[in-house]
Write a protein that holds these residues in place. Structure first.
Motif, PDB file in Angstrom:
ATOM      1  N   SER A 105       0.852  -1.175   0.000  1.00  0.00           N
ATOM      2  CA  SER A 105       0.000   0.000   0.000  1.00  0.00           C
ATOM      3  C   SER A 105       0.899   1.240   0.000  1.00  0.00           C
ATOM      4  CB  SER A 105      -0.855  -0.071   1.273  1.00  0.00           C
ATOM      5  OG  SER A 105      -1.652   1.070   1.420  1.00  0.00           O
ATOM      6  N   GLN A 106       0.491   2.262  -0.758  1.00  0.00           N
ATOM      7  CA  GLN A 106       1.306   3.479  -0.904  1.00  0.00           C
ATOM      8  C   GLN A 106       0.600   4.644  -0.209  1.00  0.00           C
ATOM      9  OE1 GLN A 106       1.965   4.473  -5.058  1.00  0.00           O
ATOM     10  NE2 GLN A 106       3.673   5.847  -4.587  1.00  0.00           N
ATOM     11  N   TRP A 107       1.280   5.278   0.743  1.00  0.00           N
ATOM     12  CA  TRP A 107       0.652   6.300   1.582  1.00  0.00           C
ATOM     13  C   TRP A 107       1.310   7.666   1.423  1.00  0.00           C
ATOM     14  CZ3 TRP A 107       0.925   3.714   7.145  1.00  0.00           C
ATOM     15  CH2 TRP A 107       0.243   2.496   7.120  1.00  0.00           C
ATOM     16  N   ASP A 108       0.480   8.700   1.324  1.00  0.00           N
ATOM     17  CA  ASP A 108       0.944  10.085   1.464  1.00  0.00           C
ATOM     18  C   ASP A 108       0.941  10.427   2.954  1.00  0.00           C
ATOM     19  OD1 ASP A 108       1.247  12.796   1.742  1.00  0.00           O
ATOM     20  OD2 ASP A 108      -0.528  13.346   0.564  1.00  0.00           O
ATOM     21  N   VAL A 109       2.114  10.304   3.573  1.00  0.00           N
ATOM     22  CA  VAL A 109       2.241  10.684   4.987  1.00  0.00           C
ATOM     23  C   VAL A 109       3.203  11.875   5.123  1.00  0.00           C
ATOM     24  CG1 VAL A 109       1.462   8.598   6.154  1.00  0.00           C
ATOM     25  CG2 VAL A 109       3.797   8.690   5.292  1.00  0.00           C
ATOM     26  N   GLY A 110       3.093  12.790   4.157  1.00  0.00           N
ATOM     27  CA  GLY A 110       3.873  14.030   4.217  1.00  0.00           C
ATOM     28  C   GLY A 110       3.589  14.855   5.464  1.00  0.00           C
ATOM     29  N   GLN A 126      14.068   4.665   4.969  1.00  0.00           N
ATOM     30  CA  GLN A 126      14.086   4.084   6.313  1.00  0.00           C
ATOM     31  C   GLN A 126      13.148   2.882   6.358  1.00  0.00           C
ATOM     32  OE1 GLN A 126      12.312   6.559   9.440  1.00  0.00           O
ATOM     33  NE2 GLN A 126      13.850   5.869  10.886  1.00  0.00           N
ATOM     34  N   ARG A 127      13.559   1.856   7.114  1.00  0.00           N
ATOM     35  CA  ARG A 127      12.619   0.754   7.353  1.00  0.00           C
ATOM     36  C   ARG A 127      11.742   1.169   8.533  1.00  0.00           C
ATOM     37  NH1 ARG A 127      12.398  -4.720   5.932  1.00  0.00           N
ATOM     38  NH2 ARG A 127      14.577  -4.843   5.321  1.00  0.00           N
ATOM     39  N   SER A 128      10.516   1.552   8.243  1.00  0.00           N
ATOM     40  CA  SER A 128       9.625   2.112   9.263  1.00  0.00           C
ATOM     41  C   SER A 128       8.224   2.219   8.683  1.00  0.00           C
ATOM     42  CB  SER A 128      10.130   3.511   9.662  1.00  0.00           C
ATOM     43  OG  SER A 128      10.239   4.344   8.524  1.00  0.00           O
ATOM     44  N   GLY A 129       7.334   2.774   9.453  1.00  0.00           N
ATOM     45  CA  GLY A 129       5.959   2.991   8.984  1.00  0.00           C
ATOM     46  C   GLY A 129       4.948   2.606  10.042  1.00  0.00           C
ATOM     47  N   TRP A 130       3.809   3.309  10.012  1.00  0.00           N
ATOM     48  CA  TRP A 130       2.823   3.134  11.083  1.00  0.00           C
ATOM     49  C   TRP A 130       1.892   1.959  10.804  1.00  0.00           C
ATOM     50  CZ3 TRP A 130      -2.122   5.206  13.232  1.00  0.00           C
ATOM     51  CH2 TRP A 130      -2.054   5.312  14.627  1.00  0.00           C
ATOM     52  N   SER A 131       2.523   0.769  10.624  1.00  0.00           N
ATOM     53  CA  SER A 131       1.784  -0.487  10.575  1.00  0.00           C
ATOM     54  C   SER A 131       2.741  -1.546  11.081  1.00  0.00           C
ATOM     55  CB  SER A 131       1.331  -0.833   9.154  1.00  0.00           C
ATOM     56  OG  SER A 131       2.344  -1.544   8.458  1.00  0.00           O
ATOM     57  N   LYS A 132       2.241  -2.724  11.371  1.00  0.00           N
ATOM     58  CA  LYS A 132       3.106  -3.823  11.796  1.00  0.00           C
ATOM     59  C   LYS A 132       3.227  -4.854  10.676  1.00  0.00           C
ATOM     60  CE  LYS A 132       4.705  -3.494  16.064  1.00  0.00           C
ATOM     61  NZ  LYS A 132       6.166  -3.450  16.267  1.00  0.00           N
ATOM     62  N   GLY A 175       5.251  -4.464   8.039  1.00  0.00           N
ATOM     63  CA  GLY A 175       6.551  -4.291   7.392  1.00  0.00           C
ATOM     64  C   GLY A 175       6.493  -3.217   6.325  1.00  0.00           C
ATOM     65  N   GLY A 176       7.647  -2.615   6.059  1.00  0.00           N
ATOM     66  CA  GLY A 176       7.679  -1.626   4.998  1.00  0.00           C
ATOM     67  C   GLY A 176       8.724  -0.559   5.199  1.00  0.00           C
ATOM     68  N   PHE A 177       8.642   0.443   4.343  1.00  0.00           N
ATOM     69  CA  PHE A 177       9.653   1.502   4.296  1.00  0.00           C
ATOM     70  C   PHE A 177       8.966   2.855   4.234  1.00  0.00           C
ATOM     71  CE2 PHE A 177      11.685  -2.282   2.888  1.00  0.00           C
ATOM     72  CZ  PHE A 177      13.013  -2.166   3.281  1.00  0.00           C
ATOM     73  N   GLU A 178       9.739   3.867   4.628  1.00  0.00           N
ATOM     74  CA  GLU A 178       9.313   5.232   4.364  1.00  0.00           C
ATOM     75  C   GLU A 178      10.398   5.892   3.520  1.00  0.00           C
ATOM     76  OE1 GLU A 178       6.400   6.761   7.763  1.00  0.00           O
ATOM     77  OE2 GLU A 178       8.266   5.963   8.575  1.00  0.00           O
ATOM     78  N   ILE A 179       9.949   6.585   2.477  1.00  0.00           N
ATOM     79  CA  ILE A 179      10.843   7.301   1.575  1.00  0.00           C
ATOM     80  C   ILE A 179      10.642   8.781   1.884  1.00  0.00           C
ATOM     81  CG2 ILE A 179      11.532   7.613  -0.833  1.00  0.00           C
ATOM     82  CD1 ILE A 179      11.392   4.639  -0.028  1.00  0.00           C
ATOM     83  N   TYR A 180      11.655   9.407   2.486  1.00  0.00           N
ATOM     84  CA  TYR A 180      11.558  10.830   2.834  1.00  0.00           C
ATOM     85  C   TYR A 180      12.028  11.638   1.625  1.00  0.00           C
ATOM     86  CZ  TYR A 180      11.505   9.368   7.848  1.00  0.00           C
ATOM     87  OH  TYR A 180      11.219   8.796   9.069  1.00  0.00           O
ATOM     88  N   LEU A 181      11.087  12.322   0.996  1.00  0.00           N
ATOM     89  CA  LEU A 181      11.388  13.181  -0.156  1.00  0.00           C
ATOM     90  C   LEU A 181      12.027  14.476   0.325  1.00  0.00           C
ATOM     91  CD1 LEU A 181      11.015  14.172  -3.139  1.00  0.00           C
ATOM     92  CD2 LEU A 181       8.697  14.876  -2.461  1.00  0.00           C
ATOM     93  N   LYS A 182      13.188  14.828  -0.243  1.00  0.00           N
ATOM     94  CA  LYS A 182      13.896  16.028   0.217  1.00  0.00           C
ATOM     95  C   LYS A 182      13.849  17.179  -0.794  1.00  0.00           C
ATOM     96  CE  LYS A 182      17.646  13.669   1.541  1.00  0.00           C
ATOM     97  NZ  LYS A 182      18.941  13.363   2.203  1.00  0.00           N
TER      98      LYS A 182
END
Ligand code: THG
Length: 367
Positions: free
Chosen positions: A54-59, A191-197, A199-206
């Motif tokens: 699942s792809q999330w906008d968590v900006g 980062q290997r992270s995210g508000w679920s259990k 598994g997954g990653f967060e890609i911090y756009l800079k």
């Protein structure tokens, strides 16, 4: 869709146009930004997190950046968890407490280097708090909100998607560890992270001008894996026992009451905010604790966040802080913030708007 007019008081994330293009149907407000919460099919969105990707906008997960000679000192003053062994490239989940020991934010701290840290914050203005502390304590550190916006990929197939875009090195990242990278010239932190259990990653756009481009790179790479849009899901996070600070906590909740005691270090320096109160609470023992509730009945109820009373023998014993239908447990489940006399295995009555409802207390997480 209602029209949204971004202002300083209601900002949009760099992925907002993508969220609209994906058919966003519901949104919430978080850190004075619009956070997409659904794309019209909550059931499909839930199962995508559990079984696919699942792809999330968590900006809305903003970064509070500490930069300068005293960055590490300020991080430790703000966070009631020992950071002395935190390595460059490591993230840590840290409770932020006020002088009374109330937990009011629970960021992930990312240590980039000795003089550069990010707090990836939950919903309130840690920036204001940090700046006041800098001024009061005369520290040599600059606090800012940089142009950084996370996008999450969550679910058992997230790793394959991220590896297909960035390479197999991402498979070696440990939980909460991160690395700077780039894709098609777009600067990111992974980062290997995210508000679920699940598994997954967060890609911090800079670079906030590249949101649509970054979204589409991962959307395309995810096609073979059945990727689709989604958002942090109350059902999944409740089943998994994740805490929502500000949702499951009130103005008097300390970390020990909501299963965050293992993220508190009592031996941090005495100038850490809230540590005197936390030491006292730890020695006296917390008066409330957080347990799961399994409600009677098998009809899905609407989401509930209204802190309904929990009664034992007709007396208020605590509150149900959230309530959601669990597709995997086929029951309405929630969290109790309740006196420590009440233990898992007990039966209670919840004073619901729809009428009284019996429920069973259980240990968290549910699954
Ligand atoms: N990702 C990023 N920033 C965030 C969040 C996120 N900021 C806001 C919010 N979420 C912060 N809150 C949490 C809460 C829980 C977790 C992460 C962020 C979490 N907890 C695991 C648990 O409790 O089981 C693991 C904690 C541990 O073992 O260290 O993942 O999601 N960027």
């Amino acid at each position: 869709m209602v029209a949204v007019f971004p202002t300083a008081r209601l900002r949009t994330s760099p992925f907002y146009d993508s969220a609209v293009a994906e058919g966003m149907t519901a949104a919430s407000i978080y850190n004075r930004m619009i956070m997409p919460t659904s794309y019209g099919d909550p059931e499909a969105e839930y199962w995508r997190i559990i079984e696919g990707v699942s792809q999330w906008d968590v900006g809305v997960e903003r970064q509070v950046q500490l930069k300068g000679r005293d960055a590490g000192r300020l991080a430790q003053i703000l966070a009631a968890r020992d950071l002395s062994r935190c390595k460059h490239g490591q993230g840590k989940y840290v409770p932020i407490c006020n002088h009374r020991g109330t937990v009011f934010n629970d960021p992930i701290l990312l240590k980039h280097s000795d003089d550069l840290y990010w707090f990836s914050i939950a919903d309130n203005d840690l920036w204001l708090w940090a700046n006041a502390i800098v001024a009061e304590r005369g520290l040599d550190v600059e606090v800012s909100e940089p142009d950084v916006s996370p996008m999450a990929l969550q679910g058992p197939k997230a790793e394959d998607v991220v590896a297909s875009v960035l390479g197999d090195w991402v498979r070696e990242l440990k939980y909460f560890w991160f690395r700077d990278s780039e894709i098609e010239g777009i600067p990111i932190t992974v980062q290997r992270s995210g508000w679920s259990k699940q598994g997954g990653f967060e890609i911090y756009l800079k670079d906030g001008t590249k949101g649509t481009q970054l979204w589409n790179i991962f959307k395309e790479a995810g096609q073979p894996y059945g990727i689709g849009p989604g958002a942090p899901a109350t059902a999944e996070r409740t089943e998994s026992g994740l805490v929502s600070v500000g949702g499951d906590t009130d103005a008097d909740t300390n970390p020990f009451e909501v299963r965050m005691g293992s993220y508190v270090s009592l031996d941090v320096p005495d100038d850490t905010l809230g540590i005197a109160a936390l030491r006292r609470i730890a020695s006296e023992g917390p008066k409330r604790h957080q347990l799961g509730l399994i409600l009677e009945g098998s009809t899905p109820e609407p989401l509930g966040f209204s802190w309904e009373d929990i009664r034992v023998n007709g007396k208020t014993a605590g509150h149900m802080t959230n309530c959601v239908w669990s597709p995997r447990m086929k029951a309405n489940i929630g969290y109790a913030l309740i006196g420590v006399e009440q233990q898992a295995g007990g039966t209670v009555e919840i004073d619901r708007k729809s009428g009284p409802c019996a429920a069973r207390l259980v240990e968290l997480p549910f699954l």
